[in-house]
Structure formats: structure tokens, C-alpha cells
Design an enzyme around this catalytic site. Structure first.
Site, PDB file in Angstrom:
ATOM      1  N   ASP A 110       0.858  -1.190   0.000  1.00  0.00           N
ATOM      2  CA  ASP A 110       0.000   0.000   0.000  1.00  0.00           C
ATOM      3  C   ASP A 110       0.891   1.236   0.000  1.00  0.00           C
ATOM      4  OD1 ASP A 110      -2.138   1.705   0.230  1.00  0.00           O
ATOM      5  OD2 ASP A 110      -2.666   1.147   2.270  1.00  0.00           O
ATOM      6  N   THR A 112       3.077   4.673  -1.076  1.00  0.00           N
ATOM      7  CA  THR A 112       2.648   5.995  -1.496  1.00  0.00           C
ATOM      8  C   THR A 112       2.741   6.115  -3.014  1.00  0.00           C
ATOM      9  OG1 THR A 112       4.877   6.858  -1.168  1.00  0.00           O
ATOM     10  CG2 THR A 112       3.347   7.074   0.664  1.00  0.00           C
TER      11      THR A 112
END
Length: 197
Positions: A110, A112
Site C-alpha cells: 500500500d 505511497t
């Protein structure tokens, strides 16, 4: 926001993406027991994964302020930090994988935005190869790819790199502004009923 950049949007489209990132890998491997999540974000993906009967979820997060902010998203993430199956590790996800000898049924990234100067390494063939190397037989990797502010050529490179690393791969659209990549060394078969059970 981190350095002025919005990191955890909770508009409907983004919530759909983070929830799908947590539920989709389970749909590909509904027997998954051990899960690794790279990057906590708002904790929404970890919370979604913990809604399934996994035995353990290790989450690696390098940024202490992200960890501090996670309780602010309790209504969206279900407070994964309170779940006894949840272990938080303060480390860089790439370095953690490089040093780890553990195998996982699911490895979910997950990270950035790939346009961020510090996250591009999580979109490389080296990192994807490390994800693949840490999967159990039949295990599944998944990664969130934001489509907003992502040049088409960069998206093309990410998709080519992912599909060039994982023998079997799939791309799912989420919320109209996000993609979820899935990959495995084994053929992928999505059990939608398990995903929603």
C-alpha cells in the site's frame, strides 16, 4: 498530509480502492493465514484484511507520523492496531523483505504514490521480485497503483514491470482513479464469494 502531499484520502473512490486492496488478495487465496502489508497508510487495507480469518498480519511502516495518525481513521480502518493478530514493524518495506527469511500467503503493498521521491523503489522489478520470493506456494501479491497524477508512460512501465515479474497477473480498477495489481507464481482464480463472505 506528509510534506504537504495528501496520503490517505477518504473520499468514496479512495475508500473503495483501499478496501479492495485488503479484500481482493483474500479472494485470490481464501486460505491465507500469514499476511505481510507494506505501508500502513490509513490502516484501511490492514483492517480489511483482518476482517478475514487470517492468523497473523505483519505491517511494515517507516514513517512514525503515519502510525500516530492511524487512530484518526478508526471509523474507516476498524482499528487494526487493537487486533491481537496485528504486528507493526517500524522499518522500510524493501529492506524488511530483503532481510526477512519468512514466507507469506499474501504480500500487499500500500505504498505511497509512485511519483513520490521516496516510494519509486517500491515499483521496481527488484522489489516485485522480492515480493514474489516471499510468497508461499500459491501465495498472492497485490499492489495499489494510484492513477491520478500518474503519467501514462509511468503506468505502462509499472504494468510491464509487474507482469514481467509475476508469471500470472491481473489488473483491477477501483473507484475510477485507482488500480490494484495482483500477481502470483500460480494461476490466479478469484473467488468472489469468499471475498465478500
Amino acid at each position: 498530509r506528509i510534506n504537504g502531499v495528501e496520503e490517505v484520502p477518504i473520499d468514496q473512490a479512495s475508500l473503495e480502492a483501499f478496501l479492495l486492496l485488503g479484500n481482493l488478495p483474500w479472494g485470490y487465496d481464501p486460505g491465507a493465514r500469514d499476511v505481510l502489508v507494506i505501508a500502513l497508510g490509513g490502516g484501511i487495507t490492514s483492517g480489511a484484511l483482518l476482517s478475514h480469518p487470517v492468523e497473523s498480519l505483519t505491517c511494515v511502516e517507516i514513517c512514525p507520523s503515519v502510525v500516530e495518525a492511524s487512530p484518526l481513521f478508526a471509523s474507516e480502518n476498524g482499528s487494526p492496531e487493537l487486533d491481537p493478530r496485528f504486528t507493526l514493524v517500524g522499518d522500510d518495506g524493501r529492506n524488511f523483505l530483503a532481510a526477512s527469511g519468512s514466507l507469506y500467503d499474501l504480500v500487499v503493498c500500500d505504498a505511497t504514490h509512485p511519483g513520490s521521491s521516496d516510494s519509486w523503489v517500491l515499483y521496481t522489478s527488484e522489489f516485485y521480485g522480492s515480493m514474489l520470493d516471499h510468497l508461499t506456494p500459491g501465495g498472492v501479491a497485490a499492489q495499489w497503483v494510484p492513477l491520478h497524477q500518474l503519467p501514462v508512460e509511468d503506468l505502462r512501465r509499472i504494468l510491464a514491470t509487474w507482469s514481467g515479474t509475476f508469471p500470472y497477473s491481473a489488473v483491477h480498477l477501483a473507484g475510477g482513479r485507482h488500480a490494484i495489481l495482483a500477481g502470483s507464481a500460480e494461476p490466479l482464480e478469484l473467488d468472489i464469494a469468499a471475498m465478500f463472505a
